[in-house]
Design a protein around this motif. Structure first.
Motif, PDB file in Angstrom:
ATOM      1  N   LEU A  39     -11.550  -7.721   6.364  1.00  0.00           N
ATOM      2  CA  LEU A  39     -12.899  -7.175   6.430  1.00  0.00           C
ATOM      3  C   LEU A  39     -13.940  -8.147   5.880  1.00  0.00           C
ATOM      4  CD1 LEU A  39     -14.506  -4.669   7.315  1.00  0.00           C
ATOM      5  CD2 LEU A  39     -14.264  -3.793   4.998  1.00  0.00           C
ATOM      6  N   PRO A  40     -13.726  -8.753   4.703  1.00  0.00           N
ATOM      7  CA  PRO A  40     -14.686  -9.754   4.238  1.00  0.00           C
ATOM      8  C   PRO A  40     -14.819 -10.934   5.203  1.00  0.00           C
ATOM      9  CG  PRO A  40     -13.315  -9.029   2.430  1.00  0.00           C
ATOM     10  CD  PRO A  40     -12.710  -8.461   3.677  1.00  0.00           C
ATOM     11  N   ALA A  41     -13.698 -11.325   5.842  1.00  0.00           N
ATOM     12  CA  ALA A  41     -13.773 -12.422   6.813  1.00  0.00           C
ATOM     13  C   ALA A  41     -14.709 -12.065   7.961  1.00  0.00           C
ATOM     14  CB  ALA A  41     -12.376 -12.739   7.345  1.00  0.00           C
ATOM     15  N   LEU A  42     -14.631 -10.842   8.440  1.00  0.00           N
ATOM     16  CA  LEU A  42     -15.534 -10.389   9.504  1.00  0.00           C
ATOM     17  C   LEU A  42     -16.978 -10.344   9.012  1.00  0.00           C
ATOM     18  CD1 LEU A  42     -13.303  -7.595  11.056  1.00  0.00           C
ATOM     19  CD2 LEU A  42     -14.306  -9.491  12.346  1.00  0.00           C
ATOM     20  N   LEU A  43     -17.171  -9.879   7.782  1.00  0.00           N
ATOM     21  CA  LEU A  43     -18.521  -9.822   7.215  1.00  0.00           C
ATOM     22  C   LEU A  43     -19.152 -11.208   7.130  1.00  0.00           C
ATOM     23  CD1 LEU A  43     -18.023  -7.257   4.316  1.00  0.00           C
ATOM     24  CD2 LEU A  43     -19.540  -6.960   6.271  1.00  0.00           C
ATOM     25  N   VAL A  44     -18.358 -12.180   6.711  1.00  0.00           N
ATOM     26  CA  VAL A  44     -18.863 -13.541   6.556  1.00  0.00           C
ATOM     27  C   VAL A  44     -19.091 -14.200   7.916  1.00  0.00           C
ATOM     28  CG1 VAL A  44     -18.275 -15.855   5.724  1.00  0.00           C
ATOM     29  CG2 VAL A  44     -17.838 -13.858   4.279  1.00  0.00           C
ATOM     30  N   GLU A  53     -19.676  -1.709  13.626  1.00  0.00           N
ATOM     31  CA  GLU A  53     -18.944  -2.598  14.524  1.00  0.00           C
ATOM     32  C   GLU A  53     -17.928  -3.438  13.753  1.00  0.00           C
ATOM     33  OE1 GLU A  53     -21.875  -3.658  18.226  1.00  0.00           O
ATOM     34  OE2 GLU A  53     -22.468  -4.411  16.242  1.00  0.00           O
ATOM     35  N   ILE A  54     -18.305  -3.864  12.547  1.00  0.00           N
ATOM     36  CA  ILE A  54     -17.359  -4.586  11.689  1.00  0.00           C
ATOM     37  C   ILE A  54     -16.160  -3.700  11.369  1.00  0.00           C
ATOM     38  CG2 ILE A  54     -17.025  -5.531   9.371  1.00  0.00           C
ATOM     39  CD1 ILE A  54     -18.592  -7.434  11.022  1.00  0.00           C
ATOM     40  N   LEU A  55     -16.437  -2.458  10.960  1.00  0.00           N
ATOM     41  CA  LEU A  55     -15.362  -1.532  10.613  1.00  0.00           C
ATOM     42  C   LEU A  55     -14.463  -1.244  11.810  1.00  0.00           C
ATOM     43  CD1 LEU A  55     -17.273   1.082   8.421  1.00  0.00           C
ATOM     44  CD2 LEU A  55     -15.474  -0.458   7.648  1.00  0.00           C
ATOM     45  N   PRO A 106     -25.659   1.899   5.497  1.00  0.00           N
ATOM     46  CA  PRO A 106     -26.547   0.777   5.839  1.00  0.00           C
ATOM     47  C   PRO A 106     -25.897  -0.562   5.527  1.00  0.00           C
ATOM     48  CG  PRO A 106     -27.227   1.750   3.772  1.00  0.00           C
ATOM     49  CD  PRO A 106     -26.116   2.617   4.294  1.00  0.00           C
ATOM     50  N   ARG A 107     -26.259  -1.565   6.288  1.00  0.00           N
ATOM     51  CA  ARG A 107     -25.697  -2.898   6.072  1.00  0.00           C
ATOM     52  C   ARG A 107     -25.990  -3.404   4.657  1.00  0.00           C
ATOM     53  NH1 ARG A 107     -22.649  -7.263   8.674  1.00  0.00           N
ATOM     54  NH2 ARG A 107     -22.596  -8.683   6.940  1.00  0.00           N
ATOM     55  N   SER A 108     -27.171  -3.049   4.132  1.00  0.00           N
ATOM     56  CA  SER A 108     -27.555  -3.535   2.804  1.00  0.00           C
ATOM     57  C   SER A 108     -26.616  -3.054   1.704  1.00  0.00           C
ATOM     58  CB  SER A 108     -28.982  -3.085   2.478  1.00  0.00           C
ATOM     59  OG  SER A 108     -29.078  -1.667   2.497  1.00  0.00           O
ATOM     60  N   ALA A 109     -25.936  -1.911   1.946  1.00  0.00           N
ATOM     61  CA  ALA A 109     -25.025  -1.363   0.940  1.00  0.00           C
ATOM     62  C   ALA A 109     -23.595  -1.837   1.140  1.00  0.00           C
ATOM     63  CB  ALA A 109     -25.060   0.162   0.979  1.00  0.00           C
ATOM     64  N   PHE A 110     -23.348  -2.476   2.269  1.00  0.00           N
ATOM     65  CA  PHE A 110     -21.967  -2.772   2.671  1.00  0.00           C
ATOM     66  C   PHE A 110     -21.323  -3.828   1.779  1.00  0.00           C
ATOM     67  CE2 PHE A 110     -18.705  -3.695   5.959  1.00  0.00           C
ATOM     68  CZ  PHE A 110     -18.344  -2.391   6.219  1.00  0.00           C
ATOM     69  N   ALA A 250     -11.151 -15.624  -3.873  1.00  0.00           N
ATOM     70  CA  ALA A 250     -12.024 -16.456  -3.047  1.00  0.00           C
ATOM     71  C   ALA A 250     -13.093 -15.618  -2.358  1.00  0.00           C
ATOM     72  CB  ALA A 250     -11.194 -17.211  -2.010  1.00  0.00           C
ATOM     73  N   PHE A 251     -12.705 -14.448  -1.873  1.00  0.00           N
ATOM     74  CA  PHE A 251     -13.674 -13.587  -1.201  1.00  0.00           C
ATOM     75  C   PHE A 251     -14.621 -12.914  -2.193  1.00  0.00           C
ATOM     76  CE2 PHE A 251     -10.830 -13.820   2.516  1.00  0.00           C
ATOM     77  CZ  PHE A 251     -11.795 -14.167   3.459  1.00  0.00           C
ATOM     78  N   VAL A 252     -14.160 -12.670  -3.420  1.00  0.00           N
ATOM     79  CA  VAL A 252     -15.068 -12.158  -4.452  1.00  0.00           C
ATOM     80  C   VAL A 252     -16.190 -13.168  -4.690  1.00  0.00           C
ATOM     81  CG1 VAL A 252     -15.286 -11.683  -6.924  1.00  0.00           C
ATOM     82  CG2 VAL A 252     -13.423 -10.646  -5.619  1.00  0.00           C
ATOM     83  N   VAL A 253     -15.816 -14.434  -4.772  1.00  0.00           N
ATOM     84  CA  VAL A 253     -16.811 -15.493  -4.975  1.00  0.00           C
ATOM     85  C   VAL A 253     -17.756 -15.563  -3.779  1.00  0.00           C
ATOM     86  CG1 VAL A 253     -17.153 -17.980  -5.221  1.00  0.00           C
ATOM     87  CG2 VAL A 253     -15.324 -16.833  -6.491  1.00  0.00           C
ATOM     88  N   ARG A 254     -17.188 -15.503  -2.569  1.00  0.00           N
ATOM     89  CA  ARG A 254     -18.024 -15.654  -1.363  1.00  0.00           C
ATOM     90  C   ARG A 254     -18.984 -14.481  -1.187  1.00  0.00           C
ATOM     91  NH1 ARG A 254     -21.232 -16.400   1.747  1.00  0.00           N
ATOM     92  NH2 ARG A 254     -21.218 -17.472   3.735  1.00  0.00           N
ATOM     93  N   ILE A 255     -18.485 -13.255  -1.236  1.00  0.00           N
ATOM     94  CA  ILE A 255     -19.356 -12.095  -1.028  1.00  0.00           C
ATOM     95  C   ILE A 255     -20.228 -11.860  -2.250  1.00  0.00           C
ATOM     96  CG2 ILE A 255     -19.384  -9.600  -0.644  1.00  0.00           C
ATOM     97  CD1 ILE A 255     -17.062  -9.875   1.170  1.00  0.00           C
ATOM     98  N   GLY A 256     -19.702 -12.142  -3.442  1.00  0.00           N
ATOM     99  CA  GLY A 256     -20.519 -12.041  -4.636  1.00  0.00           C
ATOM    100  C   GLY A 256     -21.708 -12.979  -4.553  1.00  0.00           C
ATOM    101  N   GLY A 257     -21.493 -14.170  -4.014  1.00  0.00           N
ATOM    102  CA  GLY A 257     -22.589 -15.118  -3.818  1.00  0.00           C
ATOM    103  C   GLY A 257     -23.625 -14.587  -2.845  1.00  0.00           C
ATOM    104  N   ASP A 258     -23.145 -13.903  -1.790  1.00  0.00           N
ATOM    105  CA  ASP A 258     -24.085 -13.296  -0.844  1.00  0.00           C
ATOM    106  C   ASP A 258     -24.923 -12.217  -1.516  1.00  0.00           C
ATOM    107  OD1 ASP A 258     -23.307 -14.892   1.243  1.00  0.00           O
ATOM    108  OD2 ASP A 258     -21.870 -13.438   2.070  1.00  0.00           O
ATOM    109  N   VAL A 259     -24.256 -11.361  -2.290  1.00  0.00           N
ATOM    110  CA  VAL A 259     -24.963 -10.249  -2.944  1.00  0.00           C
ATOM    111  C   VAL A 259     -25.997 -10.778  -3.930  1.00  0.00           C
ATOM    112  CG1 VAL A 259     -24.695  -8.311  -4.552  1.00  0.00           C
ATOM    113  CG2 VAL A 259     -23.070  -8.621  -2.656  1.00  0.00           C
ATOM    114  N   LEU A 260     -25.654 -11.834  -4.655  1.00  0.00           N
ATOM    115  CA  LEU A 260     -26.556 -12.398  -5.656  1.00  0.00           C
ATOM    116  C   LEU A 260     -27.535 -13.427  -5.087  1.00  0.00           C
ATOM    117  CD1 LEU A 260     -23.946 -12.895  -8.541  1.00  0.00           C
ATOM    118  CD2 LEU A 260     -25.620 -11.042  -8.293  1.00  0.00           C
ATOM    119  N   GLY A 261     -27.363 -13.730  -3.803  1.00  0.00           N
ATOM    120  CA  GLY A 261     -28.270 -14.690  -3.179  1.00  0.00           C
ATOM    121  C   GLY A 261     -27.979 -16.127  -3.514  1.00  0.00           C
TER     122      GLY A 261
END
Length: 264
Positions: A39-44, A53-55, A106-110, A250-261
Motif C-alpha cells: 500500500l505505501p508503494a502504491l501511495l508513493v 483507487e489505491i485501496l 480524504p486523501r489528506s488523511a490517508f 524504510a516506508f515509515v521514513v518515506r511516508i513520514g517525510g511526505d507527511v512532514l513535508g
C-alpha cells in the motif's frame, strides 16, 4: 505507460511496484502485514490517484496472492472449518462494510493514517518475542467460535476501510486465543482472503480498480505468496522478521517525510 485505461505509469515505476508486490506477497504469507509494503508503494508511486483507487488496486493484487497462500496453508496445516468458516463469513461482512466507508476517506488523511499503522505494527514485529509454540486454546466450543467471529468482524472492517497490517493483526488476535503461530497464520490467511474478496465486491462495481497495475502486481504477489507460504510451513516466520522490520522502517521514513513535508 497506460494500462487498461489507467494512469500513465513509467515502466521503471511499474517494475518497482511489481517488486514491492513480490515482497508483500512473501511477507504477508509468512507473518502477515504485506500491505505495509504494497500500500505505501502504491501511495508513493501514484501520488495523483484517489485513495479509493489505491485501496481497490491493492486489494486486487493482495487477493491474488492470498488465494495461493491460503490454498498452501489449507493443504498443509488443515485448520478447523468449524472455526475458520464462521470467521471468514464475519470477516467478509466486516470488510464489505469497511469498503463502503473507505469512499469517504480524504486523501489528506490517508498518509497520516498509514504512517501510524506502519509505526505501530512495525514496532510490534520488532519488539514482540516469539509467540505460539503450540496450540492451547483459551476458550472452547461456541465461546471460541464466537471469539473468532468477533475477530473476523472487527479486523475485517479495518481491512475494508484501510487494510495495511491486517494479516499481522489477525495473527496477533488468533495467537491471543491460544493458537500456535503456524495455526494462527493459516486461519489468518483464510480470513484475509475473505476480506479482500469482500472489498472487491464493493470496489469493482464502482470502477475503482486500476486493472492493469493491479493485475501485474497481483502476479508478483502470487509469486511471493507461493514461496513465502511454503517456507513458513517448513521453517517458521522468524527468518523474515528482520527483513520485514527493515522494509517497514524504510516506508515509515518515506511516508513520514511526505507527511512532514521533508521531501517537498
Amino acid at each position: 505507460m497506460t494500462l487498461l485505461a489507467g494512469p500513465e505509469v513509467p515502466l521503471s515505476v511499474l517494475g518497482l511496484l511489481v517488486l514491492a508486490a513480490v515482497t508483500a506477497g512473501f511477507i504477508d504469507s509468512v507473518v502477515g502485514g504485506g500491505g505495509l509494503v504494497q500500500l505505501p508503494a502504491l501511495l508513493v508511486a501514484l501520488p495523483g490517484v484517489s485513495p479509493v483507487e489505491i485501496l481497490a488496486t491493492n486489494k486486487l493484487a493482495s487477493a491474488m496472492g492470498v488465494t495461493v497462500s491460503s490454498a498452501t496453508y489449507y493443504r498443509r496445516v488443515r485448520p478447523d472449518p468449524r472455526v475458520f468458516g464462521p470467521m471468514m463469513l464475519m470477516a467478509f461482512a466486516g470488510a464489505a462494510g469497511g469498503a463502503l466507508v473507505a469512499f469517504w476517506i480524504p486523501r489528506s488523511a490517508f498518509d497520516p493514517i498509514v504512517l501510524v499503522v506502519l509505526v505501530l505494527v512495525g514496532a510490534w514485529v520488532l519488539l514482540k518475542p516469539s509467540v505460539g509454540v503450540e496450540t492451547e486454546l483459551r476458550l472452547e466450543g461456541r465461546r471460541h467460535t464466537t471469539a473468532a467471529m468477533l475477530v473476523g468482524l472487527v479486523i475485517g472492517f479495518y481491512d475494508g476501510v484501510l487494510g495495511p497490517g491486517t494479516g499481522s493483526f489477525l495473527v496477533v488476535a488468533l495467537v491471543s486465543l491460544g493458537y500456535s503461530f503456524l495455526d494462527a497464520s493459516a486461519n489468518a490467511r483464510l480470513a484475509n482472503w475473505a476480506t479482500n474478496v469482500a472489498a472487491l465486491v464493493v470496489f469493482v462495481p464502482q470502477g475503482a480498480v486500476l486493472w492493469g497495475v493491479g493485475l501485474l502486481m497481483g502476479l508478483g504477489n502470487v509469486l511471493g505468496a507461493y514461496v513465502g507460504a511454503r517456507l513458513a510451513v517448513s521453517r517458521g516466520a522468524g527468518f523474515v522478521r528482520a527483513f520485514f522490520v527493515a522494509v517497514v522502517a524504510a516506508f515509515v521514513v518515506r511516508i513520514g517525510g511526505d507527511v512532514l513535508g521533508v521531501w517537498g
